[in-house]
Design an enzyme around this catalytic site. Structure first.
Site, short mmCIF file in Angstrom:
data_model
loop_
_atom_site.label_atom_id
_atom_site.label_comp_id
_atom_site.label_asym_id
_atom_site.label_seq_id
_atom_site.Cartn_x
_atom_site.Cartn_y
_atom_site.Cartn_z
N ASP A 9 -16.69 -79.10 -13.96
CA ASP A 9 -16.61 -77.74 -14.49
C ASP A 9 -17.93 -77.53 -15.25
O ASP A 9 -18.64 -78.51 -15.54
CB ASP A 9 -15.40 -77.67 -15.44
CG ASP A 9 -15.31 -76.36 -16.16
OD1 ASP A 9 -15.31 -75.32 -15.48
OD2 ASP A 9 -15.22 -76.36 -17.40
N LEU A 10 -18.28 -76.30 -15.58
CA LEU A 10 -19.58 -76.07 -16.24
C LEU A 10 -19.42 -75.84 -17.75
O LEU A 10 -19.75 -76.70 -18.57
CB LEU A 10 -20.27 -74.87 -15.58
CG LEU A 10 -21.64 -74.48 -16.11
CD1 LEU A 10 -22.63 -75.62 -15.98
CD2 LEU A 10 -22.18 -73.26 -15.36
N ASP A 11 -18.84 -74.67 -18.09
CA ASP A 11 -18.70 -74.32 -19.50
C ASP A 11 -17.74 -75.30 -20.19
O ASP A 11 -16.59 -75.43 -19.77
CB ASP A 11 -18.18 -72.87 -19.60
CG ASP A 11 -17.94 -72.44 -21.03
OD1 ASP A 11 -18.61 -72.99 -21.93
OD2 ASP A 11 -17.09 -71.56 -21.25
N THR A 17 -21.46 -72.77 -22.97
CA THR A 17 -21.81 -71.36 -22.79
C THR A 17 -20.78 -70.45 -23.46
O THR A 17 -21.00 -69.24 -23.57
CB THR A 17 -21.96 -70.99 -21.29
OG1 THR A 17 -21.07 -71.79 -20.53
CG2 THR A 17 -23.36 -71.24 -20.80
N LYS A 45 -11.63 -69.24 -22.42
CA LYS A 45 -12.30 -70.40 -21.80
C LYS A 45 -11.70 -70.71 -20.43
O LYS A 45 -10.49 -70.87 -20.29
CB LYS A 45 -12.20 -71.62 -22.71
CG LYS A 45 -13.11 -71.50 -23.92
CD LYS A 45 -13.19 -72.78 -24.70
CE LYS A 45 -14.19 -72.64 -25.84
NZ LYS A 45 -14.21 -73.80 -26.72
N GLY A 46 -12.58 -70.78 -19.43
CA GLY A 46 -12.14 -71.11 -18.06
C GLY A 46 -11.52 -69.95 -17.31
O GLY A 46 -11.16 -70.06 -16.16
N ARG A 49 -14.06 -63.46 -15.37
CA ARG A 49 -14.63 -62.35 -16.16
C ARG A 49 -13.63 -61.20 -16.32
O ARG A 49 -13.41 -60.70 -17.44
CB ARG A 49 -15.91 -61.85 -15.49
CG ARG A 49 -16.74 -60.96 -16.39
CD ARG A 49 -17.97 -60.49 -15.65
NE ARG A 49 -18.74 -61.60 -15.10
CZ ARG A 49 -19.65 -61.49 -14.14
NH1 ARG A 49 -19.92 -60.31 -13.63
NH2 ARG A 49 -20.30 -62.56 -13.70
N SER A 114 -16.93 -74.18 -10.88
CA SER A 114 -16.87 -73.32 -12.08
C SER A 114 -16.36 -71.93 -11.75
O SER A 114 -16.61 -71.41 -10.67
CB SER A 114 -18.29 -73.21 -12.68
OG SER A 114 -18.35 -72.18 -13.63
N ALA A 115 -15.68 -71.31 -12.71
CA ALA A 115 -15.22 -69.92 -12.55
C ALA A 115 -16.37 -68.94 -12.73
O ALA A 115 -16.25 -67.76 -12.40
CB ALA A 115 -14.14 -69.63 -13.58
N SER A 116 -17.51 -69.44 -13.24
CA SER A 116 -18.61 -68.52 -13.57
C SER A 116 -19.44 -68.11 -12.37
O SER A 116 -19.91 -68.95 -11.61
CB SER A 116 -19.52 -69.17 -14.62
OG SER A 116 -20.63 -68.32 -14.83
N ASN A 118 -22.26 -66.94 -12.82
CA ASN A 118 -23.62 -67.20 -13.30
C ASN A 118 -23.96 -68.69 -13.26
O ASN A 118 -24.99 -69.11 -13.81
CB ASN A 118 -23.77 -66.70 -14.74
CG ASN A 118 -23.64 -65.19 -14.82
OD1 ASN A 118 -24.45 -64.46 -14.27
ND2 ASN A 118 -22.59 -64.69 -15.48
N LYS A 145 -8.41 -71.04 -11.15
CA LYS A 145 -7.69 -72.21 -11.63
C LYS A 145 -6.44 -71.70 -12.35
O LYS A 145 -6.54 -70.68 -13.03
CB LYS A 145 -8.57 -73.02 -12.60
CG LYS A 145 -9.91 -73.49 -11.99
CD LYS A 145 -10.86 -73.95 -13.09
CE LYS A 145 -12.25 -74.22 -12.54
NZ LYS A 145 -13.24 -74.57 -13.56
N GLU A 169 -13.02 -81.63 -16.55
CA GLU A 169 -12.61 -80.29 -16.98
C GLU A 169 -12.28 -80.23 -18.46
O GLU A 169 -11.73 -81.18 -19.01
CB GLU A 169 -11.34 -79.90 -16.22
CG GLU A 169 -11.49 -78.81 -15.23
CD GLU A 169 -11.80 -77.42 -15.78
OE1 GLU A 169 -12.24 -76.59 -14.97
OE2 GLU A 169 -11.60 -77.14 -17.00
N ASP A 170 -12.60 -79.09 -19.08
CA ASP A 170 -12.26 -78.94 -20.50
C ASP A 170 -11.08 -77.98 -20.71
O ASP A 170 -10.61 -77.84 -21.84
CB ASP A 170 -13.46 -78.41 -21.31
CG ASP A 170 -13.77 -76.96 -20.99
OD1 ASP A 170 -13.78 -76.60 -19.79
OD2 ASP A 170 -13.97 -76.18 -21.93
P1 B16 Z 1 -18.89 -65.30 -15.64
P2 B16 Z 1 -16.17 -72.51 -16.42
C1 B16 Z 1 -15.96 -69.96 -17.19
O1 B16 Z 1 -16.76 -71.09 -16.92
C2 B16 Z 1 -15.93 -69.68 -18.68
O2 B16 Z 1 -15.30 -70.74 -19.37
C3 B16 Z 1 -15.18 -68.40 -18.95
O3 B16 Z 1 -15.17 -68.11 -20.34
C4 B16 Z 1 -15.84 -67.24 -18.17
O4 B16 Z 1 -15.14 -66.03 -18.36
C5 B16 Z 1 -15.87 -67.62 -16.69
O5 B16 Z 1 -16.57 -68.84 -16.51
C6 B16 Z 1 -16.53 -66.53 -15.84
O6 B16 Z 1 -17.89 -66.45 -16.18
O7 B16 Z 1 -18.61 -64.05 -16.39
O8 B16 Z 1 -20.25 -65.90 -15.91
O9 B16 Z 1 -18.63 -65.14 -14.16
O10 B16 Z 1 -15.52 -73.17 -17.60
O11 B16 Z 1 -15.21 -72.28 -15.26
O12 B16 Z 1 -17.42 -73.24 -15.98
MG MG Z 2 -14.73 -74.93 -18.74
#
Ligand code: B16
Ligand code: MG
Length: 219
Positions: A9-11, A17, A45-46, A49, A114-116, A118, A145, A169-170
């Site tokens: 996982d990233l964040d 982040t 967290k996780g 968006r 990651s869910a991000s 970015n 997830k 994973e956190d």
């Molecule tokens: P974005 P992860 C997640 O990262 C963040 O924990 C979560 O707070 C955020 O809303 C999500 O990514 C989406 O991010 O807006 O950049 O697409 O923990 O899955 O690495």
């Molecule tokens: Mg995370």
């Protein structure tokens, strides 16, 4: 079990982040006239968006139509990207780099789940994009997830069976996603929160491949 892939996982695992998400969401809450606290931020967290925006608006007791919500999410992301563009390799969490190096030297595949949306930009800013054999981000999956899709796709892209993959994973939902995918789940963070994980570590500071192999051999 032989560990053939590690999926991160990233964040909260590779970097923090969450603090930048917090600042960007707080600016939106401020502009809408309600308070958004660091405690509230824990709930995001996780979470994707748009789902994060729904939680934020629920906290503020506000409702908007889909078009306005889309616009607010875009604004938040614009602010968030201003923060992440300033990130640098010093923001990689302690021990992560040496663990990734160890995996590389041992021929174990490295993937991101990651869910991000970015995620790639962040790995680039941290200077570790090239260490990853596969990157699965929020733009590549249909289901969030605890659905295992993000990790299953990561394993598939590196050509490894889920049963030979380990997820770091956190977030509770992420641990559940790994378990739902039939993978080994290592929690990074709080033991009580991540109690379903096969093992929970504070972080990667004292975490080695030898340690990981000891964990999986005893499962
Ligand atoms: P974005 P992860 C997640 O990262 C963040 O924990 C979560 O707070 C955020 O809303 C999500 O990514 C989406 O991010 O807006 O950049 O697409 O923990 O899955 O690495
Ligand atoms: Mg995370």
């Amino acid at each position: 079990m032989e560990v053939k892939a590690c999926i991160f996982d990233l964040d909260g695992v590779i970097c923090d982040t969450a603090k930048y998400h917090y600042l960007a969401w707080k600016e939106l809450a401020d502009s809408l006239g309600f308070e958004f606290t660091p405690e509230d931020n824990e709930r995001l967290k996780g979470v994707s968006r748009m789902a994060s925006l729904d939680i934020l608006l629920e906290i503020g007791g506000l409702t908007f139509d889909a078009q306005k919500k889309h616009q607010m999410a875009e604004e938040k992301n614009k602010r968030y990207r201003e923060y992440i563009f300033k990130m640098n390799p010093d923001e990689i969490l302690p021990g992560v780099l040496s663990f990734l190096d160890e995996l590389k030297r041992s021929g174990i595949s490295i993937a991101l789940g990651s869910a991000s949306k970015n995620a790639k930009t962040i790995l680039e800013r941290l200077g570790i994009l090239s260490l990853f054999d596969a990157i699965v981000d929020g733009s590549m999956v249909q289901h969030a997830k605890p659905n295992p899709e993000v990790f299953l796709l990561g394993a598939k892209l590196v050509g490894v069976q889920p049963t030979e993959s380990v997820v770091f994973e956190d977030a509770q939902a992420g641990i559940q996603a790994a378990l739902n995918g039939g993978m080994v789940a290592i929690g990074i963070g709080d033991k009580p929160v991540l109690q379903k994980a096969h093992y929970v570590a504070d972080g990667f500071k004292d975490f080695t491949l030898k340690k990981l192999r000891e964990i999986v051999v005893n499962l």
